[in-house]
Design a protein around this motif. Structure first.
Motif: not given
Length: 317
Positions: A1-5, A109-113, A116-119, A149-150
């Protein structure tokens, strides 16, 4: 899981105030008068802790998302949240007007692969002048990427039970300090927005009022008011009543004590320290009012648990 806070951001040093203010004004340099005014406000509070608080929120949210329930009976250790079926979590920070910027965070985030993420924005209420603008910055950053990135968005959470409980807990601390809680006025504040946005159907004031209503109901407050603060320095009208104007009205109505809670600002920053702790407090003293402000949520566990719940609920199954 990835999150953009995401959060608003603030300058770290005095020399950063001008480029920061220029970014807020969409590239238009502020006048010397406006720049001096903002610089003096930062000098008055010492330093805004917003960046540090946002980073602490991210660290704690990541830790909580990755928390695994220990193999012990709950009756011995209390309730532990089970690990969600989303794999290891990573939380990235992007700020609207400073560094790391939202564009920088999305690029990382894109560079880390990440694909898909929650914003989520560390602010409970949706507005065309807040969350919608964060979304615009994310969309702009995505256009520069070779692969998308979705993002799944959490756009508001004004009525989340955990949020209401956290705010109520802090306001209850203030109630214990009042001389006569039954005769005090209770005021909930949020950042003002231009009336033009409200006229376009912005749900912001309704969401702020909903948060206030739920806190008041939870604490069985005898009366409460909603006020706005930190209106922009533009010729257009902004949403009111302004907190300082409301304080004047409350004094005329005979109130002697006022409890204030900034429900539109989870974290301490310039608008809390200057507009409430200095400016509104000065207005209250001049009027003969005793004003007490409830402490902010910041990176406290009860608020981080709210963010975790929202992120896990938004993550696609």
């Amino acid at each position: 899981m990835n999150v953009l806070l995401m959060a608003y951001g603030t300058p770290y040093a005095p020399e950063e105030v001008e480029p920061y203010y220029t970014d807020i004004r969409r590239g238009r340099r502020p006048s010397e008068e406006l720049l001096k005014e903002l610089s003096e406000r930062y000098e008055a509070i010492g330093k805004s802790p917003l960046n540090e608080i946002t980073l602490a929120q991210a660290v704690r949210l990541q830790a909580l998302l990755n928390l695994e329930a220990p193999p012990y009976p709950k009756r011995l250790l209390g309730p532990f949240p089970p690990r969600a079926p989303h794999g290891p979590a990573r939380v990235y920070v992007g700020t609207k007007h400073w560094h790391p910027s939202i564009g920088e965070a999305v690029a990382a985030m894109h560079e880390d692969g990440v694909r898909r993420a929650v914003a989520i924005v560390a602010a409970p209420h949706y507005s065309l002048r807040s969350v919608a603008e964060y979304r615009e910055k994310v969309d702009s950053a995505l256009k520069a990427l070779p692969e998308p990135i979705d993002f799944v968005w959490v756009e508001s959470y004004e009525a989340h039970p955990g949020l209401i409980a956290a705010y109520a807990r802090r306001l209850e601390e203030v109630i214990w300090r009042l001389k006569n809680p039954g005769k005090a006025a209770y005021v909930f504040t949020a950042h003002s927005i231009p009336l033009s946005a409200v006229e376009k159907g912005d749900p912001y004031p309704r969401q702020v009022e909903k948060t206030a209503e739920l806190i008041a109901k939870r604490l069985a407050l005898p009366r409460f008011y909603v006020a706005y603060q930190s209106a922009g320095r533009t010729p257009e009208p902004w949403l009111g009543p302004d907190i300082n104007e409301l304080l004047r009205t409350l004094r005329e109505e005979g109130y002697e004590e006022v409890a204030v809670q900034a429900v539109g600002f989870p974290a301490d920053h310039l608008e809390v320290f200057y507009d409430l702790d200095l400016e509104a407090q000065a207005s209250a003293r001049e009027l003969g009012l005793r004003l007490l402000r409830a402490r902010s949520l910041n990176a406290d566990l009860d608020y981080i648990q709210v963010l975790r719940d929202l992120v896990e609920a938004a993550w696609p199954r």
